[in-house]
Design a protein around this motif. Structure first.
Motif, PDB file in Angstrom:
ATOM      1  N   THR A 259      35.385  36.329  48.392  1.00  0.00           N
ATOM      2  CA  THR A 259      33.998  36.749  49.205  1.00  0.00           C
ATOM      3  C   THR A 259      33.029  36.540  48.984  1.00  0.00           C
ATOM      4  N   ASP A 260      32.456  36.145  49.780  1.00  0.00           N
ATOM      5  CA  ASP A 260      30.626  35.616  49.463  1.00  0.00           C
ATOM      6  C   ASP A 260      29.917  36.229  48.890  1.00  0.00           C
ATOM      7  N   GLY A 261      29.749  37.976  48.876  1.00  0.00           N
ATOM      8  CA  GLY A 261      29.320  38.768  48.741  1.00  0.00           C
ATOM      9  C   GLY A 261      29.310  39.058  46.675  1.00  0.00           C
ATOM     10  N   GLU A 262      30.533  39.336  47.394  1.00  0.00           N
ATOM     11  CA  GLU A 262      30.952  39.934  46.084  1.00  0.00           C
ATOM     12  C   GLU A 262      31.791  38.390  44.519  1.00  0.00           C
ATOM     13  N   HIS A 263      31.658  38.047  45.291  1.00  0.00           N
ATOM     14  CA  HIS A 263      32.857  36.937  44.829  1.00  0.00           C
ATOM     15  C   HIS A 263      33.618  37.538  43.701  1.00  0.00           C
ATOM     16  N   ARG A 264      34.515  38.103  44.563  1.00  0.00           N
ATOM     17  CA  ARG A 264      36.124  38.100  44.306  1.00  0.00           C
ATOM     18  C   ARG A 264      37.544  37.743  44.494  1.00  0.00           C
ATOM     19  N   LEU A 265      37.616  37.280  43.911  1.00  0.00           N
ATOM     20  CA  LEU A 265      38.953  36.323  44.418  1.00  0.00           C
ATOM     21  C   LEU A 265      40.077  37.413  44.547  1.00  0.00           C
ATOM     22  N   THR A 266      40.505  36.741  45.791  1.00  0.00           N
ATOM     23  CA  THR A 266      42.472  37.517  46.113  1.00  0.00           C
ATOM     24  C   THR A 266      43.212  36.664  46.185  1.00  0.00           C
ATOM     25  N   PHE A 267      44.326  37.113  46.025  1.00  0.00           N
ATOM     26  CA  PHE A 267      45.415  36.299  46.194  1.00  0.00           C
ATOM     27  C   PHE A 267      47.385  36.833  46.008  1.00  0.00           C
ATOM     28  N   LYS A 268      47.578  36.227  46.818  1.00  0.00           N
ATOM     29  CA  LYS A 268      48.946  37.155  46.704  1.00  0.00           C
ATOM     30  C   LYS A 268      49.443  36.604  45.424  1.00  0.00           C
ATOM     31  N   VAL A 269      50.305  38.132  45.265  1.00  0.00           N
ATOM     32  CA  VAL A 269      51.341  37.768  43.247  1.00  0.00           C
ATOM     33  C   VAL A 269      52.970  38.727  44.190  1.00  0.00           C
ATOM     34  N   SER A 270      53.919  37.805  42.622  1.00  0.00           N
ATOM     35  CA  SER A 270      55.013  38.858  43.021  1.00  0.00           C
ATOM     36  C   SER A 270      54.270  40.189  42.881  1.00  0.00           C
ATOM     37  N   GLU A 271      55.274  40.662  43.371  1.00  0.00           N
ATOM     38  CA  GLU A 271      55.711  42.591  43.012  1.00  0.00           C
ATOM     39  C   GLU A 271      55.638  43.160  41.604  1.00  0.00           C
ATOM     40  N   GLU A 272      56.210  42.510  40.627  1.00  0.00           N
ATOM     41  CA  GLU A 272      55.959  42.111  39.119  1.00  0.00           C
ATOM     42  C   GLU A 272      54.307  42.133  38.881  1.00  0.00           C
ATOM     43  N   SER A 273      54.602  41.037  39.342  1.00  0.00           N
ATOM     44  CA  SER A 273      52.793  40.688  38.811  1.00  0.00           C
ATOM     45  C   SER A 273      51.519  41.596  39.504  1.00  0.00           C
ATOM     46  N   PHE A 274      52.303  42.371  40.748  1.00  0.00           N
ATOM     47  CA  PHE A 274      51.125  42.879  40.719  1.00  0.00           C
ATOM     48  C   PHE A 274      51.169  44.737  40.254  1.00  0.00           C
ATOM     49  N   GLU A 275      52.020  45.275  39.883  1.00  0.00           N
ATOM     50  CA  GLU A 275      52.311  45.479  39.013  1.00  0.00           C
ATOM     51  C   GLU A 275      51.706  45.945  37.484  1.00  0.00           C
TER      52      GLU A 275
ATOM     53  N   GLN B 144      41.250  22.644  46.954  1.00  0.00           N
ATOM     54  CA  GLN B 144      41.547  21.513  47.256  1.00  0.00           C
ATOM     55  C   GLN B 144      42.967  20.472  46.092  1.00  0.00           C
ATOM     56  N   GLY B 145      42.853  20.755  45.571  1.00  0.00           N
ATOM     57  CA  GLY B 145      44.218  20.186  45.248  1.00  0.00           C
ATOM     58  C   GLY B 145      45.579  20.355  45.582  1.00  0.00           C
ATOM     59  N   PHE B 146      45.678  21.423  46.017  1.00  0.00           N
ATOM     60  CA  PHE B 146      46.982  21.313  47.238  1.00  0.00           C
ATOM     61  C   PHE B 146      47.223  20.737  48.194  1.00  0.00           C
ATOM     62  N   ALA B 147      48.344  19.951  48.857  1.00  0.00           N
ATOM     63  CA  ALA B 147      49.125  19.956  49.421  1.00  0.00           C
ATOM     64  C   ALA B 147      48.678  20.316  51.117  1.00  0.00           C
ATOM     65  N   GLY B 148      48.145  19.377  51.764  1.00  0.00           N
ATOM     66  CA  GLY B 148      48.088  20.877  53.197  1.00  0.00           C
ATOM     67  C   GLY B 148      47.178  21.489  53.559  1.00  0.00           C
ATOM     68  N   ILE B 149      45.895  21.484  52.489  1.00  0.00           N
ATOM     69  CA  ILE B 149      45.363  22.875  52.923  1.00  0.00           C
ATOM     70  C   ILE B 149      44.001  22.487  53.588  1.00  0.00           C
ATOM     71  N   THR B 150      44.037  24.140  54.717  1.00  0.00           N
ATOM     72  CA  THR B 150      42.775  24.419  55.358  1.00  0.00           C
ATOM     73  C   THR B 150      41.882  25.329  54.450  1.00  0.00           C
ATOM     74  N   GLN B 151      39.745  25.142  54.684  1.00  0.00           N
ATOM     75  CA  GLN B 151      39.440  25.930  54.237  1.00  0.00           C
ATOM     76  C   GLN B 151      38.273  26.958  55.619  1.00  0.00           C
ATOM     77  N   VAL B 152      38.302  27.816  55.331  1.00  0.00           N
ATOM     78  CA  VAL B 152      37.887  28.038  56.576  1.00  0.00           C
ATOM     79  C   VAL B 152      36.648  29.202  56.156  1.00  0.00           C
ATOM     80  N   ASP B 153      35.642  29.670  56.612  1.00  0.00           N
ATOM     81  CA  ASP B 153      35.015  30.860  56.495  1.00  0.00           C
ATOM     82  C   ASP B 153      35.498  31.529  57.950  1.00  0.00           C
ATOM     83  N   GLN B 154      35.879  32.719  56.871  1.00  0.00           N
ATOM     84  CA  GLN B 154      36.684  33.946  57.809  1.00  0.00           C
ATOM     85  C   GLN B 154      36.246  35.159  56.959  1.00  0.00           C
ATOM     86  N   TRP B 155      35.823  36.670  57.759  1.00  0.00           N
ATOM     87  CA  TRP B 155      35.761  37.768  56.777  1.00  0.00           C
ATOM     88  C   TRP B 155      34.843  37.732  55.290  1.00  0.00           C
ATOM     89  N   ASP B 156      33.327  36.986  55.878  1.00  0.00           N
ATOM     90  CA  ASP B 156      32.807  36.603  55.007  1.00  0.00           C
ATOM     91  C   ASP B 156      33.190  36.101  53.705  1.00  0.00           C
TER      92      ASP B 156
END
Length: 117
Positions: free
Chosen positions: A41-57, A14-26
């Motif tokens: 995720t609601d059930g597993e409480h896993r965080l999912t987010f985008k990263v750079s290619e280097e960070s991904f590896e 919520q601290g980021f500008a211009g964001i919305t939060q919705v319930d989608q994909w459980d």
């Protein structure tokens, strides 16, 4: 505040500008300009987010971090609550994800959403 709880996740993004939060994909999904930058995720409480290619590896080699289902082609990771990443690291990666996704928006839309470059 744990980012792996709905209240902690919501409070942080919520601290980021211009964001919305919705319930989608459980999940609780955080978007900027209708583009997803993070979800909890609601059930597993896993965080999912985008990263750079280097960070991904690097991140996917850590315990508790894996390629995000349905998102991996685009360099998204899924993080379990007991991963090697600390809360400060997760906050930094969520911030980077927000910046990466918001930077892909048009200049006009960023201005409308109050996103300062």
């Amino acid at each position: 505040m744990s980012l792996f709880t709905r209240s902690g996740f919501e409070a942080f993004v919520q601290g980021f500008a211009g964001i919305t939060q919705v319930d989608q994909w459980d999940s609780r999904v955080a978007k900027v300009g209708d583009k997803v930058f993070a979800l909890l995720t609601d059930g597993e409480h896993r965080l999912t987010f985008k990263v750079s290619e280097e960070s991904f590896e690097i991140l996917t080699s850590l315990r508790g971090v894996s390629q995000a289902p349905y998102f991996a082609k685009r360099k998204w990771v899924s993080v379990e609550p007991d991963s090697e990443l600390g809360e400060a690291d997760l906050m930094e990666y969520l911030t980077r994800s927000y910046r990466t996704v918001s930077s892909s928006l048009t200049r006009k839309l960023r201005a409308e959403l109050g996103i300062v470059e």
